[in-house]
Motif scaffolding. Sequence first.
Motif, PDB file in Angstrom:
ATOM      1  N   THR A  54      22.782  -2.045  25.910  1.00 58.50           N
ATOM      2  CA  THR A  54      23.972  -2.788  25.502  1.00 58.50           C
ATOM      3  C   THR A  54      25.082  -1.797  25.222  1.00 58.50           C
ATOM      4  O   THR A  54      24.855  -0.755  24.610  1.00 58.50           O
ATOM      5  CB  THR A  54      23.666  -3.616  24.232  1.00 58.50           C
ATOM      6  N   LYS A  56      29.648  -1.497  24.607  1.00 64.18           N
ATOM      7  CA  LYS A  56      30.988  -2.064  24.497  1.00 64.18           C
ATOM      8  C   LYS A  56      31.789  -1.536  25.674  1.00 64.18           C
ATOM      9  O   LYS A  56      31.683  -0.361  26.017  1.00 64.18           O
ATOM     10  CB  LYS A  56      31.662  -1.639  23.187  1.00 64.18           C
ATOM     11  N   THR A  99      31.270  -7.008  25.616  1.00 61.03           N
ATOM     12  CA  THR A  99      29.961  -6.368  25.549  1.00 61.03           C
ATOM     13  C   THR A  99      29.224  -6.599  26.861  1.00 61.03           C
ATOM     14  O   THR A  99      29.264  -7.696  27.417  1.00 61.03           O
ATOM     15  CB  THR A  99      29.144  -6.965  24.383  1.00 61.03           C
TER      16      THR A  99
END
Length: 113
Positions: A54, A56, A99
């Motif tokens: 994951t 940003k 995201t």
Amino acid sequence: MTTPHWAKADAVALEDWGASTTATEGNPVMAGKILSVNADGSSECGIWSCTPGTRKITIASDEFCVFLGGKGLYISEDGEEIAVEAGSIVFFPRGWTGTSIITETLSKAFMSR
């Protein structure tokens, strides 16, 4: 003038672009290969891949993507969810922020301008 092309996208040897510096979970590592860049730097196209994790992201310029493999989810700052897998097509406008959640190594062909 020659036309930049790859006969088989899945046979292109990708270059290691390193671990994501914006990872928030896992250790997503990116790779890619640029097919063509305008002389003035105003656009480029190529193939990109990223391992699960994951991160940003903020899209720096308009980007058109055709996903070639893998699975993931993009969630914009306003909560819109975009699930992607092989065959998905997405246009991210410049400045898109959110995201990226990659659950299976994701690859795409892209064009940015």
